[in-house]
Motif scaffolding. Structure first.
Motif, mmCIF file in Angstrom:
data_model
loop_
_atom_site.group_PDB
_atom_site.id
_atom_site.type_symbol
_atom_site.label_atom_id
_atom_site.label_comp_id
_atom_site.label_asym_id
_atom_site.label_seq_id
_atom_site.Cartn_x
_atom_site.Cartn_y
_atom_site.Cartn_z
ATOM 1 N N LYS A 1 0.858 -1.037 -0.156
ATOM 2 C CA LYS A 1 -0.076 -0.120 -0.040
ATOM 3 C C LYS A 1 0.806 1.157 0.068
ATOM 4 N N PRO A 2 0.468 2.341 -0.710
ATOM 5 C CA PRO A 2 1.098 3.521 -0.895
ATOM 6 C C PRO A 2 1.394 4.124 0.731
ATOM 7 N N TYR A 3 2.414 5.091 0.566
ATOM 8 C CA TYR A 3 2.650 6.156 1.777
ATOM 9 C C TYR A 3 1.208 6.865 1.947
ATOM 10 N N GLY A 4 0.882 6.725 3.221
ATOM 11 C CA GLY A 4 -0.328 7.678 3.663
ATOM 12 C C GLY A 4 -1.497 6.818 3.549
ATOM 13 N N SER A 5 -1.585 5.534 3.366
ATOM 14 C CA SER A 5 -2.950 4.887 3.307
ATOM 15 C C SER A 5 -3.213 4.060 4.658
ATOM 16 N N MET A 6 -2.321 4.135 5.549
ATOM 17 C CA MET A 6 -2.454 3.466 6.604
ATOM 18 C C MET A 6 -1.642 4.382 7.722
ATOM 19 N N PRO A 7 -2.265 4.184 9.149
ATOM 20 C CA PRO A 7 -1.557 4.863 10.216
ATOM 21 C C PRO A 7 -0.185 4.528 10.204
ATOM 22 N N ARG A 8 0.329 3.144 9.995
ATOM 23 C CA ARG A 8 1.710 2.646 10.251
ATOM 24 C C ARG A 8 2.710 3.522 8.973
ATOM 25 N N LYS A 9 1.824 3.837 8.019
ATOM 26 C CA LYS A 9 2.568 4.328 6.731
ATOM 27 C C LYS A 9 2.492 6.027 6.625
ATOM 28 N N TYR B 1 16.926 -13.573 20.436
ATOM 29 C CA TYR B 1 16.184 -13.472 21.601
ATOM 30 C C TYR B 1 14.753 -12.745 21.334
ATOM 31 N N THR B 2 15.171 -11.427 20.958
ATOM 32 C CA THR B 2 14.001 -10.578 20.704
ATOM 33 C C THR B 2 12.854 -11.238 19.724
ATOM 34 N N ILE B 3 13.245 -11.825 18.706
ATOM 35 C CA ILE B 3 12.339 -12.423 17.835
ATOM 36 C C ILE B 3 11.413 -13.584 18.289
ATOM 37 N N VAL B 4 12.430 -14.265 19.199
ATOM 38 C CA VAL B 4 11.411 -15.417 19.706
ATOM 39 C C VAL B 4 10.747 -15.194 21.225
ATOM 40 N N SER B 5 11.207 -14.362 21.773
ATOM 41 C CA SER B 5 10.665 -14.219 23.145
ATOM 42 C C SER B 5 9.622 -12.988 23.572
ATOM 43 N N ILE B 6 9.995 -11.893 22.519
ATOM 44 C CA ILE B 6 9.022 -10.725 22.609
ATOM 45 C C ILE B 6 8.095 -10.716 21.590
ATOM 46 N N PRO B 7 7.038 -10.561 21.992
ATOM 47 C CA PRO B 7 5.841 -10.311 20.990
ATOM 48 C C PRO B 7 5.893 -9.046 20.241
ATOM 49 N N PRO B 8 5.372 -9.224 19.024
ATOM 50 C CA PRO B 8 5.743 -7.999 18.164
ATOM 51 C C PRO B 8 4.601 -6.790 18.379
ATOM 52 N N SER B 9 4.782 -5.757 18.142
ATOM 53 C CA SER B 9 4.066 -4.453 18.394
ATOM 54 C C SER B 9 2.611 -4.862 17.787
ATOM 55 N N PHE B 10 1.543 -4.117 18.410
ATOM 56 C CA PHE B 10 0.212 -4.677 17.640
ATOM 57 C C PHE B 10 -0.179 -3.807 16.429
ATOM 58 N N ASP B 11 0.438 -2.573 16.269
ATOM 59 C CA ASP B 11 0.003 -1.922 15.139
ATOM 60 C C ASP B 11 1.067 -1.524 14.043
ATOM 61 N N CYS B 12 2.441 -2.127 13.999
ATOM 62 C CA CYS B 12 3.307 -1.766 13.114
ATOM 63 C C CYS B 12 4.275 -2.983 12.775
ATOM 64 N N GLY B 13 4.604 -3.108 11.387
ATOM 65 C CA GLY B 13 5.428 -4.130 11.228
ATOM 66 C C GLY B 13 4.627 -5.215 10.525
ATOM 67 N N PRO B 14 5.257 -6.142 9.755
ATOM 68 C CA PRO B 14 4.737 -7.335 9.104
ATOM 69 C C PRO B 14 4.140 -8.155 9.985
ATOM 70 N N PHE B 15 4.514 -8.140 11.061
ATOM 71 C CA PHE B 15 4.154 -9.451 12.039
ATOM 72 C C PHE B 15 2.821 -8.958 13.057
ATOM 73 N N SER B 16 2.461 -7.740 12.788
ATOM 74 C CA SER B 16 1.364 -7.276 13.832
ATOM 75 C C SER B 16 0.412 -7.832 14.141
ATOM 76 N N GLY B 17 -0.240 -8.303 14.896
ATOM 77 C CA GLY B 17 -1.231 -9.118 15.148
ATOM 78 C C GLY B 17 -0.939 -10.430 15.621
ATOM 79 N N LYS B 18 0.074 -10.771 15.266
ATOM 80 C CA LYS B 18 0.616 -12.175 15.845
ATOM 81 C C LYS B 18 1.145 -12.455 17.314
ATOM 82 N N ASN B 19 0.984 -13.426 17.752
ATOM 83 C CA ASN B 19 1.606 -13.288 19.112
ATOM 84 C C ASN B 19 3.063 -13.621 19.050
#
Lengths: 181, 967
Positions: free
Chosen positions: B342-350, B773-791
């Motif tokens: 999606k282009p810039y400005g279409s979503m809050p994270r962008k 360590y960060t990838i495995v043990s810390i849950p990703p942010s809820f509203d940014c990044g390709p893994f948002s919404g995942k545990n």
């Protein structure tokens, strides 16, 4: 003999490259050589005198530069002059891909100052003097020199004839961790 | 007759050289012509060949006669010569003999090649020589040929004879006539065989299978020679001649061995072969031309020796790796997202949030990678969690994850492979039995072309010699061991203090910067904002100097001192890096707490939104809300990425600035203030700076470690690093060439490359640890990044398996990921590692044992040789005594005297053969012993001796008689 121009015959070049040398950029080598010859119309088989070879920046600081010329020269006059083939030989021996055999062979001949086929105490002394440079403060004292040479002979003179011959030399060299040249 | 011979030989020689060049062409013509002319021509040539064969026989007979007479002459000469040599020389000759024989063989080959060429020329007459100057000679030669054809038999034989004689003469001239008769005959037989082969081609049909077999063998041998010619230490001319000759041989006979069609096919094959070779050569040329910065590095190498060049080679290697990493991240993550997402400005994270919008384009903000830079493909937070994007259905989150894993995996693979290769190259040189010899024979760095470097090298070689001698002299003695121990402990204590202090300082600074960040950076100046990076860079700059000062306390050997120094700097950098990471972890925890609050607020905000604007039953988010106004979480991943990018930038800047100030400005000042200063600046206190190889390599390694750590959260890092490496390549090359002086301690780089690689591996491991360590043990942010919404971030794999693959595959995968199976597999791996390790250990032990065995054998051999030499010396003494007695007792009998001298000479010979390794002593013995013998001769019977040998040999050289008698 001369008729051929300074341009290298193409086929000769290919022969050189494929079969005979380890030198990668022959054209560059030839350019350097023809620059040394001075002027572009010298025939490719003519010789370049030792004085001119020694002006190469790569050889300026080398303590073995005169030995290099003498060893690689095939001139009948023993004046250390090189023709292009000799020059290629030199480059080939110093290239990265040259075999240990070639390198050790030429190294031995370079170190063999009196050309008698063995490294005796006098050769070794000259060699060490070359390595330690010309100035007085870096030169070893006579006592140190004696000790050093006896140590060298103790180690590498396997058959105990007081000299190091080619096979002994190659044996020692091939074990060395940094015979990279 | 002699005049005639001379001309023939001359023409022969000159043409041989010229023909060499044309051979390549002419060979084909020969082949083709032979093919095309076909039957009737063949008949004719065959006739000719038969005739020639007959001639050959005649000539051979004649030649052998000649040779025999010549050999007689030679022998006589040899005898003469031998008397002037000392016995030592004789032994030497023994050793040289094999080589010489080799040379003789080659000589013979040359000879035969010339013959062959002659024959060919007569047969084909296709070779056209354009050389103007040689036309004269050539004409003569052609005349010769014509004459020969007129009266074929006698002319040809004559010519051949002439040739051979001429060659013989040449040979004589070229080398001293000390060739043994043995080798002589060998060469003869060789040349005979050659000539036979020559004629064999004509009567190939009538060849016996054995001969064919032999021929094939010969061909194979030649082929082998051609392939190994490169590795032979012969002068180029010889190589060329041999190559030509054997190529010709191979082509001729290999072609002849086939029949009819085979020949044509063979010619074709050879042609293709040539084409292929040419192609390979061009490819090789191209490859060498493609290696970037090769000439630059070579130039540096010639000025500063191989150790400085090794840094630049390392830099280039690093550049290559980063190129791959950049390709992966750029091609598989950044470009797809930029093009298809999606282009810039279409979503809050962008979009840039409303609060930051005003300052988003400010340079200071952009320089800090805030504002628009933060909300772009450069950072983790910009990526959308949409499963497939664009018309290609590109799986963005999966790709992101796999690229992150792939970069690390690739780096591991490359580093380990390089290490293994280096270990292979270095292997075998671990025993130090030739310490002095190596120092002497291999210490010169032939790449040095700069006089200053050469002077330094001289100095370092001298010191190494002196050290080695001193070590040898008093290897056991150590004067004040307690003091050195105390000093070393003290030094280590000081270094530890330094490390701890720097660690604490960084921790303190990071905590402080967090406080600043919480209160809002706008209230603070530049220093507060960049405090962490500046402190880290300054520590990295000054601590190594401190360590250097401390290490003078320790009084280690320079090489060991260098390794200690490297280890300490490594520890410092590592400590700094880990403090930084720990502080970052703290920051992540803070951000996550903040995120929780934002999440709660978000629901409230949404409720308000729905309540306020759309009171009805609508479920979708109203379009009226601009994405910039949507409240959002702090997105810790982007924060981490930003931190790393800032670190890299500030690190790069400090490197460049120190380079400019520390090297360039210093060099300029020293150079130009030197004229108006009270002491010599160039050789006095400031002087020029040296190129610090180890420090630079360490800097490079740590920089790479940061890239590996941060690349997952900031995909732009490899690109930035690539830029940095590119610039530093040019900048540092320039700086080295223009303002550095060669190092005081010029050491070879070949031994240390794996040391650097090991450090790189350690850093790679240590930098992947926190990332994993960060990838495995810390849950990703809820509203940014390709893994948002995942545990968890790695859930993307499971998701892909479930949705994109057939059911059975996920079933298999779930079975495979069953803990029982995984555990057993891990167990198997551990077992395999254990097994391999134990086998390698045994191999090592066996190797050591073999080495020991070899050494003991060597020593035994030495002892044996010594014994043999002693024995020989004893025998010699006895023989001498006996000889003296004999000559004394039988002074009036000439025969007796001679027999005694024969005896002595025989002993000489024996000694030379038994213990030919004791020449000096032996030669001394003979020198010492001879005068008494000769004096005995002269005193007892001077006239008789003269009467006996008419030639009148000198007294003191009884061997002369002995030799002549022995023959």
């Amino acid at each position: 003999m001369g008729g051929t121009s300074s341009k290298l015959p193409k086929d000769l070049l290919s022969e050189y490259q494929v079969r005979l040398t380890h030198v990668m950029c022959l054209f560059r080598a030839h350019k350097i050589f023809s620059e040394l010859q001075g002027g572009e119309n010298g025939p490719y088989s003519s010789r370049v005198s030792m004085q001119k070879i020694l002006t190469l920046p790569e050889l300026k600081a080398n303590p073995f530069r005169k030995r290099l010329c003498h060893v690689f020269s095939t001139s009948d006059m023993k004046d250390g002059s090189l023709n292009f083939e000799d020059f290629l030989d030199l480059l080939s021996a110093f290239s990265d891909t040259a075999t240990l055999e070639i390198k050790s062979h030429y190294a031995f001949r370079i170190f063999d100052f009196d050309d008698d086929g063995t490294l005796d105490a006098r050769d070794l002394e000259k060699l060490v003097n070359c390595l330690t440079g010309e100035t007085d403060d870096t030169r070893l004292t006579a006592e140190e020199m004696r000790q050093l040479i006896s140590n060298i002979l103790e180690e590498s003179d396997i058959d105990k004839d007081g000299t190091v011959n080619l096979s002994e030399f190659q044996h020692v060299i091939s074990r060395s961790p940094d015979f990279v040249r | 007759m002699p005049r005639h011979k001379l001309i023939a030989s001359e023409s022969d020689v000159s043409i041989e050289v010229d023909e060499g060049k044309d051979n390549e062409f002419s060979l084909y013509y020969v082949e083709v012509e032979e093919n095309s002319k076909g039957g009737k021509e063949k008949q004719a040539t065959r006739d000719g060949k038969r005739r020639r064969e007959r001639n050959g026989e005649v000539s051979r007979r004649r030649a052998s006669e000649k040779r025999s007479t010549e050999m007689g002459n030679k022998r006589a000469e040899k005898k003469h010569d031998k008397h002037h040599k000392t016995t030592r020389k004789e032994g030497e000759k023994d050793r040289k003999r094999p080589r010489r024989r080799n040379a003789d063989e080659e000589e013979a080959e040359e000879e035969s090649s010339k013959e062959k060429k002659n024959i060919k020329n007569e047969r084909t007459k296709t070779v056209k020589l354009e050389d103007e100057k040689e036309k004269d000679v050539k004409k003569k030669r052609k005349k010769h040929v014509k004459n020969d054809e007129d009266d074929a038999n006698p002319g040809k034989t004559k010519q051949k004879d002439c040739q051979e004689v001429a060659l013989k003469e040449k040979k004589k001239k070229r080398r001293k006539p000390e060739t043994t008769s043995e080798s002589e005959s060998h060469s003869e037989s060789n040349s005979d065989a050659e000539s036979k082969d020559n004629q064999a081609v004509g009567v190939l049909g009538s060849l016996t299978p054995e001969e064919l077999e032999q021929l094939k063998e010969a061909v194979d041998e030649r082929k082998k020679l051609i392939t190994t010619l490169k590795g032979k230490p012969w002068p180029m001319k010889k190589k060329l001649v041999i190559l030509r000759e054997s190529q010709e041989f191979v082509e001729k006979y290999e072609g002849a061995l086939g029949k009819g069609k085979g020949r044509k096919l063979y010619a074709y094959k050879v042609l293709m072969m040539k084409k292929w070779m040419k192609f390979q050569r061009d490819l090789e040329n191209f490859k060498t031309a493609c290696i970037p910065w090769e000439m630059k590095i070579k130039e540096i190498e010639s000025h500063f020796g191989s150790s400085v060049a090794s840094y630049f080679i390392f830099l280039r290697w690093m550049y290559g790796i980063n190129m791959i990493l950049f390709g992966l991240t750029f091609g598989l993550v950044m470009v797809p997202e930029a093009l298809m997402g999606k282009p810039y400005g279409s979503m809050p994270r962008k979009t840039v949030p409303r609060v930051e919008e005003a300052s988003a384009m400010n340079f200071a903000v952009l320089w800090d990678f805030g504002g628009y830079a933060k909300y772009s493909v450069l950072f983790y937070g910009y990526y959308n969690n949409q499963r497939a994007i664009g018309w290609l259905k590109f799986r963005m989150p999966l790709s992101y994850f796999l690229v992150g894993v792939g970069t690390v995996a690739y780096s591991y693979m490359v580093v380990i492979r390089t290490m293994a290769r280096n270990a292979n190259e270095e292997g075998g040189g671990d025993d130090t039995s030739f310490n002095f010899s190596w120092k002497t024979f291999t210490s010169w760095d032939y790449l040095i072309g700069n006089p200053e470097t050469a002077d330094n090298k001289f100095a370092s070689i001298t010191t190494s010699f002196k050290e080695a001698i001193v070590e040898e002299q008093e290897s056991r003695k150590d004067d004040n061991i307690h003091l050195t121990r105390f000093l070393r402990v003290l030094a280590n204590f000081l270094v530890l203090c330094c490390l701890a202090g720097s660690g604490y300082l960084i921790y303190f600074v990071v905590r402080r910067s967090q406080k600043f960040a919480l209160e809002g950076l706008e209230n603070y100046g530049w220093w507060e904002r960049n405090e962490v990076n500046m402190v880290m860079s300054l520590l990295g700059m000054f601590c190594p100097m401190l360590f250097d000062v401390i290490s003078t306390l320790e009084n280690y050997h320079p090489r060991i001192a260098l390794q200690w120094q490297l280890g300490r700097i490594f520890a410092l950098f590592l400590g700094n890096l880990y403090t930084f990471i720990i502080a970052l972890m703290d920051a992540i925890q803070l951000k996550r707490a903040e995120e929780e609050i934002v999440k709660k607020n978000m629901t409230i905000w949404q409720a308000n939104l729905y309540n306020g604007t759309v009171p009805d039953n609508s479920t979708a988010l109203p379009i009226t809300v601009h994405p910039a106004d949507v409240p959002r979480g702090p997105c810790w991943e982007t924060m981490v990425g930003q931190e790393f990018v800032r670190l890299i930038i500030s690190d790069t800047m400090t490197t460049y600035i120190t380079l400019l100030i520390g090297d360039f400005l210093r060099a300029v000042l020293v150079r130009f203030l030197n004229n108006c200063w009270c002491w010599d600046l160039e050789y006095g206190f400031p002087s020029y700076s040296e190129f610090d190889v180890s420090g630079n390599v360490l800097g490079l390694i740590f920089n790479q470690g940061m890239i590996w750590m941060g690349a997952f959260y900031a995909p732009c890092l490899p690109a930035l690093n690539l830029l940095r490496l590119h610039v530093s390549m040019y900048l540092q090359c320039w700086a080295v060439m223009c303002c550095n002086v060669p190092q005081e301690r010029v050491f070879k780089a070949s031994g240390s490359s794996n040391f650097y690689m090991a450090m790189l591996l350690v850093i790679l491991f240590l930098s992947t640890l926190p990332a994993i360590y960060t990838i495995v043990s810390i849950p990703p942010s809820f509203d940014c990044g390709p893994f948002s919404g995942k545990n968890r971030m790695f859930d993307v794999i499971q998701e892909t398996l479930e949705t994109d693959f057939p059911a059975w595959f996920s079933k298999v995968f779930s079975y495979a990921s069953n803990p029982g199976l995984v555990l057993s597999f891990l167990l198997l791996l551990v077992l395999a590692i254990y097994y391999l390790q134990s086998t390698s250990k045994t191999y090592k032990r066996v190797n050591m044992e073999l080495k020991k065995k070899l050494q003991t054998q060597n020593e035994e051999n030495k002892r044996k040789n010594k014994l043999a030499a002693l024995k020989a010396a004893n025998e010699l003494e006895q023989a001498k005594k006996a000889g003296e007695q004999c000559s004394n007792s039988a002074s009036d009998l000439g025969v007796n005297e001679e027999s005694s001298s024969i005896d002595e000479a025989g002993h000489h010979r024996q000694a030379g053969q038994n213990g030919r390794l004791i020449h000096p002593s032996q030669s001394q013995d003979t020198q010492n012993s001879e005068p008494p013998v000769s004096s005995a001769h002269t005193t007892t019977r001077p006239p008789a001796s003269r009467g006996h040998t008419a030639s009148g040999h000198l007294p003191g050289h009884p061997q002369k008689n002995a030799h002549s008698n022995r023959r």
